[in-house]
Structures are given as structure tokens and as C-alpha cells.
Scaffold this motif. Structure first.
Motif, PDB file in Angstrom:
ATOM      1  N   GLU A  79       0.943  -1.302  -0.039  1.00  0.00           N
ATOM      2  CA  GLU A  79       0.108   0.107   0.076  1.00  0.00           C
ATOM      3  C   GLU A  79       0.799   1.310   0.040  1.00  0.00           C
ATOM      4  N   VAL A  80       1.914   1.213   0.684  1.00  0.00           N
ATOM      5  CA  VAL A  80       2.745   2.479   0.784  1.00  0.00           C
ATOM      6  C   VAL A  80       3.354   2.495  -0.858  1.00  0.00           C
ATOM      7  N   GLU A  81       3.998   1.488  -1.474  1.00  0.00           N
ATOM      8  CA  GLU A  81       4.156   1.924  -2.796  1.00  0.00           C
ATOM      9  C   GLU A  81       3.019   2.220  -3.692  1.00  0.00           C
ATOM     10  N   ARG A  82       1.767   1.726  -3.615  1.00  0.00           N
ATOM     11  CA  ARG A  82       0.790   2.134  -4.327  1.00  0.00           C
ATOM     12  C   ARG A  82       0.804   3.644  -4.131  1.00  0.00           C
ATOM     13  N   LEU A  83       0.544   4.151  -2.749  1.00  0.00           N
ATOM     14  CA  LEU A  83       0.240   5.522  -2.402  1.00  0.00           C
ATOM     15  C   LEU A  83       1.413   6.317  -3.098  1.00  0.00           C
ATOM     16  N   LEU A  84       2.530   5.913  -2.815  1.00  0.00           N
ATOM     17  CA  LEU A  84       3.798   6.760  -3.542  1.00  0.00           C
ATOM     18  C   LEU A  84       3.505   6.991  -5.081  1.00  0.00           C
ATOM     19  N   ALA A  85       2.905   6.075  -5.789  1.00  0.00           N
ATOM     20  CA  ALA A  85       2.623   5.973  -7.142  1.00  0.00           C
ATOM     21  C   ALA A  85       1.465   7.036  -7.409  1.00  0.00           C
ATOM     22  N   LEU A  86       0.559   7.266  -6.509  1.00  0.00           N
ATOM     23  CA  LEU A  86      -0.391   8.216  -6.817  1.00  0.00           C
ATOM     24  C   LEU A  86      -0.050   9.621  -6.198  1.00  0.00           C
ATOM     25  N   GLY A  87       1.224   9.717  -5.687  1.00  0.00           N
ATOM     26  CA  GLY A  87       1.492  11.228  -5.713  1.00  0.00           C
ATOM     27  C   GLY A  87       1.821  11.391  -4.079  1.00  0.00           C
ATOM     28  N   ALA A  88       1.857  10.450  -3.118  1.00  0.00           N
ATOM     29  CA  ALA A  88       2.256  10.734  -1.980  1.00  0.00           C
ATOM     30  C   ALA A  88       3.757  10.729  -1.502  1.00  0.00           C
ATOM     31  N   THR A  89       4.056  11.415  -0.376  1.00  0.00           N
ATOM     32  CA  THR A  89       5.643  11.724  -0.018  1.00  0.00           C
ATOM     33  C   THR A  89       5.732  10.827   1.071  1.00  0.00           C
ATOM     34  N   PHE A  90       7.006   9.960   1.044  1.00  0.00           N
ATOM     35  CA  PHE A  90       7.240   9.378   2.396  1.00  0.00           C
ATOM     36  C   PHE A  90       7.975  10.180   3.165  1.00  0.00           C
ATOM     37  N   LEU A  91       7.324  10.322   4.287  1.00  0.00           N
ATOM     38  CA  LEU A  91       7.967  10.971   5.630  1.00  0.00           C
ATOM     39  C   LEU A  91       8.720  10.504   6.599  1.00  0.00           C
ATOM     40  N   ALA A  92       8.378   9.439   7.255  1.00  0.00           N
ATOM     41  CA  ALA A  92       8.981   8.684   8.292  1.00  0.00           C
ATOM     42  C   ALA A  92       8.666   7.230   8.330  1.00  0.00           C
ATOM     43  N   ASP A  93       9.483   6.346   8.573  1.00  0.00           N
ATOM     44  CA  ASP A  93       9.734   5.009   8.718  1.00  0.00           C
ATOM     45  C   ASP A  93       9.416   4.468  10.141  1.00  0.00           C
ATOM     46  N   HIS A  94       8.342   3.978  10.691  1.00  0.00           N
ATOM     47  CA  HIS A  94       8.255   3.498  11.846  1.00  0.00           C
ATOM     48  C   HIS A  94       7.924   1.886  11.859  1.00  0.00           C
ATOM     49  N   ARG A  95       8.280   1.176  10.666  1.00  0.00           N
ATOM     50  CA  ARG A  95       8.154  -0.296  10.470  1.00  0.00           C
ATOM     51  C   ARG A  95       9.326  -0.994  11.277  1.00  0.00           C
ATOM     52  N   ASP A  96       9.336  -1.904  11.904  1.00  0.00           N
ATOM     53  CA  ASP A  96       9.922  -2.595  12.707  1.00  0.00           C
ATOM     54  C   ASP A  96      10.475  -3.860  12.247  1.00  0.00           C
ATOM     55  N   GLU A 109      -0.562  17.964  -0.763  1.00  0.00           N
ATOM     56  CA  GLU A 109      -0.435  19.021  -0.079  1.00  0.00           C
ATOM     57  C   GLU A 109       0.284  19.259   1.216  1.00  0.00           C
ATOM     58  N   GLY A 110       0.915  18.001   1.652  1.00  0.00           N
ATOM     59  CA  GLY A 110       1.789  17.867   2.739  1.00  0.00           C
ATOM     60  C   GLY A 110       1.056  17.380   3.992  1.00  0.00           C
ATOM     61  N   ASN A 111      -0.279  17.093   3.997  1.00  0.00           N
ATOM     62  CA  ASN A 111      -0.983  16.750   4.970  1.00  0.00           C
ATOM     63  C   ASN A 111      -0.427  15.344   5.563  1.00  0.00           C
ATOM     64  N   GLU A 112      -0.198  14.927   6.736  1.00  0.00           N
ATOM     65  CA  GLU A 112       0.558  13.690   7.042  1.00  0.00           C
ATOM     66  C   GLU A 112      -0.656  12.674   7.238  1.00  0.00           C
ATOM     67  N   PHE A 113      -0.361  11.310   6.923  1.00  0.00           N
ATOM     68  CA  PHE A 113      -1.286  10.340   7.319  1.00  0.00           C
ATOM     69  C   PHE A 113      -0.427   8.978   7.616  1.00  0.00           C
ATOM     70  N   CYS A 114      -1.036   7.833   8.076  1.00  0.00           N
ATOM     71  CA  CYS A 114      -0.135   6.827   8.670  1.00  0.00           C
ATOM     72  C   CYS A 114      -0.694   5.573   7.679  1.00  0.00           C
ATOM     73  N   VAL A 115      -0.047   4.778   7.482  1.00  0.00           N
ATOM     74  CA  VAL A 115      -0.270   3.604   6.790  1.00  0.00           C
ATOM     75  C   VAL A 115       0.184   2.412   7.749  1.00  0.00           C
ATOM     76  N   LEU A 116      -0.931   1.581   8.360  1.00  0.00           N
ATOM     77  CA  LEU A 116      -0.903   0.548   9.166  1.00  0.00           C
ATOM     78  C   LEU A 116      -0.612  -0.841   8.687  1.00  0.00           C
ATOM     79  N   ARG A 117      -0.658  -1.813   9.422  1.00  0.00           N
ATOM     80  CA  ARG A 117      -0.370  -3.181   8.897  1.00  0.00           C
ATOM     81  C   ARG A 117      -1.876  -3.648   8.581  1.00  0.00           C
ATOM     82  N   SER A 118      -1.927  -4.451   7.607  1.00  0.00           N
ATOM     83  CA  SER A 118      -3.326  -4.912   7.098  1.00  0.00           C
ATOM     84  C   SER A 118      -3.745  -5.932   8.362  1.00  0.00           C
ATOM     85  N   ALA A 119      -5.208  -6.029   8.061  1.00  0.00           N
ATOM     86  CA  ALA A 119      -5.736  -6.986   9.111  1.00  0.00           C
ATOM     87  C   ALA A 119      -5.001  -8.463   9.165  1.00  0.00           C
ATOM     88  N   SER A 120      -4.963  -8.832   7.905  1.00  0.00           N
ATOM     89  CA  SER A 120      -4.302 -10.104   7.794  1.00  0.00           C
ATOM     90  C   SER A 120      -2.661 -10.235   8.216  1.00  0.00           C
TER      91      SER A 120
END
Length: 127
Positions: A79-96, A109-120
Motif C-alpha cells: 500500500e505504501v508503494e501504491r500511495l507513493l505512485a499516486l503522489g504521496a511523499t514518504f515522511l517517516a519509517d516506523h516499521r520494525d 499538499e503535505g497533510n500527514e497520514f499513516c499506513v498501518l499493517r493490514s488485518a491479515s
């Protein structure tokens, strides 16, 4: 008595353009009355409040005090890769390394949002 959450409002420079981005993120349509140049428009979500975009003259200056957290139906990293392709910008990596955590992105426009793990992904970590 209670109040019902009607929409989540996002102030922006280009209401229609930002709504198109979020329509792509959510896979949900814009309000059918929306058109390029509109100062206000909405993305009609399947359930819950709408995403409402309101054109304002002042630019975004600081970190959001409120942000959206997305739980994808694919993997978090896909999903991160898909959203970057749509025009999002990567800001911070909190993946462990163990697969937990999240990624922080920004919309065009610079509004931050988070991408969480999927339910699966969450279920696989806690059988």
C-alpha cells in the motif's frame, strides 16, 4: 443527546485536486456534483463520515494535530508503494524488523497520514 460525525474536513489549496488524490487512496468516488475549480468537494466513503476538502488561502505550515490512519486490504508495504505512485511523499519509517509499526506519508499538499499493517498481517502475527 449526542452529535454525529458528519465529515472530516481538510483545508487545502486545491479542493478538487486533493479530493482526486484521496479518491484514489480510498477507491471511493467524488461527490457527483464536484468539478475542477470547485472550492469545496467531498469523497464519499462507503461508511462513516465523508472526506470534505475546503479550499483556503493560507498554506499548511506545521505538523498536523489530527491525521488519518489507513489500514489497507493488501500488505502495508504494498500500500505504501501504491500511495507513493499516486503522489504521496514518504515522511517517516516506523516499521520494525518484526513486521509491526507503520509508515508516515503526506498527501500532495503535505497533510500527514499513516499506513498501518493490514488485518491479515496483524492476524498472522498473533495466531
Amino acid at each position: 443527546m449526542v452529535s454525529v460525525l458528519q465529515n472530516v474536513a481538510v483545508d487545502c489549496a486545491d479542493a478538487y485536486g486533493l479530493a482526486l488524490f484521496w479518491s484514489g487512496v480510498t477507491g471511493r468516488p467524488l461527490d457527483p456534483d464536484s468539478a475542477p475549480g470547485d472550492r469545496e468537494t467531498r469523497v464519499l466513503l462507503a461508511e462513516g463520515p465523508a472526506l470534505y476538502f475546503n479550499q483556503v488561502p493560507e498554506p499548511k505550515r506545521d505538523k498536523n494535530r489530527l491525521h488519518l490512519c489507513l489500514r489497507p486490504d493488501t500488505s502495508r508495504d504494498q500500500e505504501v508503494e501504491r500511495l507513493l505512485a499516486l503522489g504521496a511523499t514518504f515522511l517517516a519509517d516506523h516499521r520494525d524488523p518484526d513486521g509491526t509499526g507503520w509508515a508516515v506519508l503526506a498527501d500532495p499538499e503535505g497533510n500527514e497520514f499513516c499506513v498501518l499493517r493490514s488485518a491479515s498481517e496483524r492476524a498472522a502475527a498473533h495466531p
